[in-house]
Design a protein around this motif. Sequence first.
Motif, short mmCIF file in Angstrom:
data_model
loop_
_atom_site.label_atom_id
_atom_site.label_comp_id
_atom_site.label_asym_id
_atom_site.label_seq_id
_atom_site.Cartn_x
_atom_site.Cartn_y
_atom_site.Cartn_z
N GLY A 109 22.30 -11.53 6.45
CA GLY A 109 22.33 -11.03 7.82
C GLY A 109 21.23 -10.01 8.11
O GLY A 109 21.13 -9.50 9.21
N LEU A 110 20.44 -9.71 7.08
CA LEU A 110 19.32 -8.78 7.30
C LEU A 110 18.27 -9.45 8.17
O LEU A 110 18.07 -10.67 8.08
CB LEU A 110 18.68 -8.39 5.97
N PRO A 111 17.57 -8.68 8.98
CA PRO A 111 16.47 -9.26 9.76
C PRO A 111 15.43 -9.88 8.82
O PRO A 111 15.20 -9.39 7.71
CB PRO A 111 15.88 -8.05 10.50
N ARG A 112 14.82 -10.94 9.28
CA ARG A 112 13.82 -11.63 8.46
C ARG A 112 12.69 -10.70 8.04
O ARG A 112 12.12 -10.85 6.96
CB ARG A 112 13.27 -12.85 9.18
N GLU A 113 12.38 -9.72 8.87
CA GLU A 113 11.33 -8.76 8.51
C GLU A 113 11.73 -7.97 7.26
O GLU A 113 10.90 -7.70 6.40
CB GLU A 113 11.05 -7.78 9.66
N ASN A 114 13.00 -7.59 7.18
CA ASN A 114 13.49 -6.87 5.99
C ASN A 114 13.48 -7.79 4.77
O ASN A 114 13.14 -7.35 3.67
CB ASN A 114 14.90 -6.34 6.22
N LEU A 115 13.88 -9.04 4.97
CA LEU A 115 13.86 -9.99 3.86
C LEU A 115 12.43 -10.20 3.37
O LEU A 115 12.18 -10.27 2.15
CB LEU A 115 14.48 -11.31 4.27
N ALA A 116 11.49 -10.27 4.29
CA ALA A 116 10.08 -10.41 3.90
C ALA A 116 9.62 -9.18 3.13
O ALA A 116 8.86 -9.30 2.15
CB ALA A 116 9.21 -10.62 5.14
N GLN A 117 10.08 -8.01 3.54
CA GLN A 117 9.72 -6.78 2.83
C GLN A 117 10.30 -6.79 1.41
O GLN A 117 9.61 -6.44 0.46
CB GLN A 117 10.23 -5.56 3.60
N ILE A 118 11.56 -7.19 1.28
CA ILE A 118 12.18 -7.29 -0.05
C ILE A 118 11.37 -8.25 -0.92
O ILE A 118 11.05 -7.95 -2.07
CB ILE A 118 13.64 -7.76 0.05
N TRP A 119 11.04 -9.40 -0.35
CA TRP A 119 10.29 -10.40 -1.12
C TRP A 119 8.94 -9.84 -1.56
O TRP A 119 8.56 -9.98 -2.72
CB TRP A 119 10.08 -11.67 -0.28
N SER A 120 8.23 -9.17 -0.67
CA SER A 120 6.90 -8.65 -1.03
C SER A 120 6.98 -7.55 -2.08
O SER A 120 6.09 -7.41 -2.90
CB SER A 120 6.14 -8.18 0.21
N ILE A 121 8.07 -6.79 -2.06
CA ILE A 121 8.27 -5.75 -3.07
C ILE A 121 8.54 -6.39 -4.43
O ILE A 121 8.02 -5.94 -5.45
CB ILE A 121 9.43 -4.81 -2.67
N CYS A 122 9.35 -7.43 -4.43
CA CYS A 122 9.78 -8.06 -5.68
C CYS A 122 8.76 -9.04 -6.25
O CYS A 122 8.57 -9.11 -7.46
CB CYS A 122 11.08 -8.83 -5.46
N ASN A 123 8.12 -9.81 -5.40
CA ASN A 123 7.27 -10.92 -5.83
C ASN A 123 5.87 -10.42 -6.17
O ASN A 123 4.98 -10.40 -5.34
CB ASN A 123 7.21 -11.97 -4.73
N THR A 124 5.72 -10.00 -7.43
CA THR A 124 4.45 -9.39 -7.85
C THR A 124 3.65 -10.22 -8.83
O THR A 124 2.49 -9.92 -9.08
CB THR A 124 4.71 -8.01 -8.49
N THR A 125 4.24 -11.27 -9.39
CA THR A 125 3.56 -12.04 -10.44
C THR A 125 2.88 -13.28 -9.88
O THR A 125 1.67 -13.39 -9.90
CB THR A 125 4.56 -12.43 -11.55
N THR A 126 3.68 -14.23 -9.40
CA THR A 126 3.16 -15.49 -8.86
C THR A 126 3.57 -15.59 -7.40
O THR A 126 4.78 -15.62 -7.11
CB THR A 126 3.73 -16.69 -9.65
N PRO A 127 2.63 -15.63 -6.48
CA PRO A 127 2.98 -15.70 -5.06
C PRO A 127 3.94 -16.86 -4.76
O PRO A 127 3.72 -17.98 -5.19
CB PRO A 127 1.63 -15.92 -4.36
N GLY A 128 5.04 -16.53 -4.07
CA GLY A 128 6.02 -17.53 -3.67
C GLY A 128 6.99 -17.95 -4.75
O GLY A 128 7.85 -18.77 -4.52
#
Length: 98
Positions: A73-92
């Motif tokens: 239920g989080l806004p997609r912008e927040n989900l994108a932020q979580i993903w960018s914080i976590c996804n540091t090795t292989t994009p996507g």
Amino acid sequence: MNPIVEASITSLISNTHISTAVSLHSNDQAPLPEWCFHNEDQLPAVYKQVFEACIVDGMISTERLYPILLLSGLPRENLAQIWSICNTTTPGQLNKKE
């Protein structure tokens, strides 16, 4: 998906831990919450269930993870932020540590 796992996932993502982590991380001076530093054997079972539900051929399936994240239920912008914080090795593609 197994109904028990699905219920656990729904419970997990409705938990305030996810939004707390985002808001704390967005402030560079605030520490991450304590639950981020647990050893794997100390993590709540629901975190392990989410991980296991997303594994395909030994890798985290973005196709399985994405709908779980949307259930938060989080806004997609927040989900994108979580993903960018976590996804540091292989994009996507997340790995277990991420």
